[in-house]
Motif scaffolding. Structure first.
Motif, PDB file in Angstrom:
ATOM      1  N   ILE A 134       0.716  -1.043   0.009  1.00  0.00           N
ATOM      2  CA  ILE A 134      -0.065   0.073  -0.152  1.00  0.00           C
ATOM      3  C   ILE A 134       0.889   1.136   0.139  1.00  0.00           C
ATOM      4  O   ILE A 134       2.201   1.060   0.576  1.00  0.00           O
ATOM      5  N   LYS A 135       0.398   2.184  -0.764  1.00  0.00           N
ATOM      6  CA  LYS A 135       1.128   3.427  -0.729  1.00  0.00           C
ATOM      7  C   LYS A 135       0.196   4.535  -0.622  1.00  0.00           C
ATOM      8  O   LYS A 135      -0.917   4.566  -1.254  1.00  0.00           O
ATOM      9  N   VAL A 136       0.233   5.494   0.546  1.00  0.00           N
ATOM     10  CA  VAL A 136      -0.726   6.411   0.745  1.00  0.00           C
ATOM     11  C   VAL A 136      -0.099   7.805  -0.086  1.00  0.00           C
ATOM     12  O   VAL A 136       0.762   8.279   0.348  1.00  0.00           O
ATOM     13  N   TYR A 137      -0.928   8.426  -0.808  1.00  0.00           N
ATOM     14  CA  TYR A 137      -0.816   9.910  -1.377  1.00  0.00           C
ATOM     15  C   TYR A 137      -1.970  10.579  -1.385  1.00  0.00           C
ATOM     16  O   TYR A 137      -2.972  10.147  -1.389  1.00  0.00           O
ATOM     17  N   GLU A 138      -1.838  11.846  -1.519  1.00  0.00           N
ATOM     18  CA  GLU A 138      -2.872  12.778  -1.845  1.00  0.00           C
ATOM     19  C   GLU A 138      -2.477  13.588  -2.870  1.00  0.00           C
ATOM     20  O   GLU A 138      -1.343  13.946  -3.541  1.00  0.00           O
TER      21      GLU A 138
END
Length: 50
Positions: free
Chosen positions: A5-9
């Motif tokens: 998982i990779k969280v970005y905005e």
């Protein structure tokens, strides 16, 4: 088997910013029967909550 998982905005201009780098996540084997996610806190859902 693990997942990643990779969280970005993304801002309104389409630019992305990484909030959390890619991380390996191991899924649970058994989900508890009484597992409940907390209620959503977005304005739309908050208005519908009693």
């Amino acid at each position: 088997m693990t997942m990643t998982i990779k969280v970005y905005e993304v801002d309104r201009y389409g630019q992305t910013r990484i909030r959390r780098p890619t991380t390996e996540i191991a899924p649970v084997e058994v989900v508890e029967e009484n597992f409940v996610c907390p209620p959503c806190q977005c304005p739309k859902c908050k208005a519908q909550q009693p």
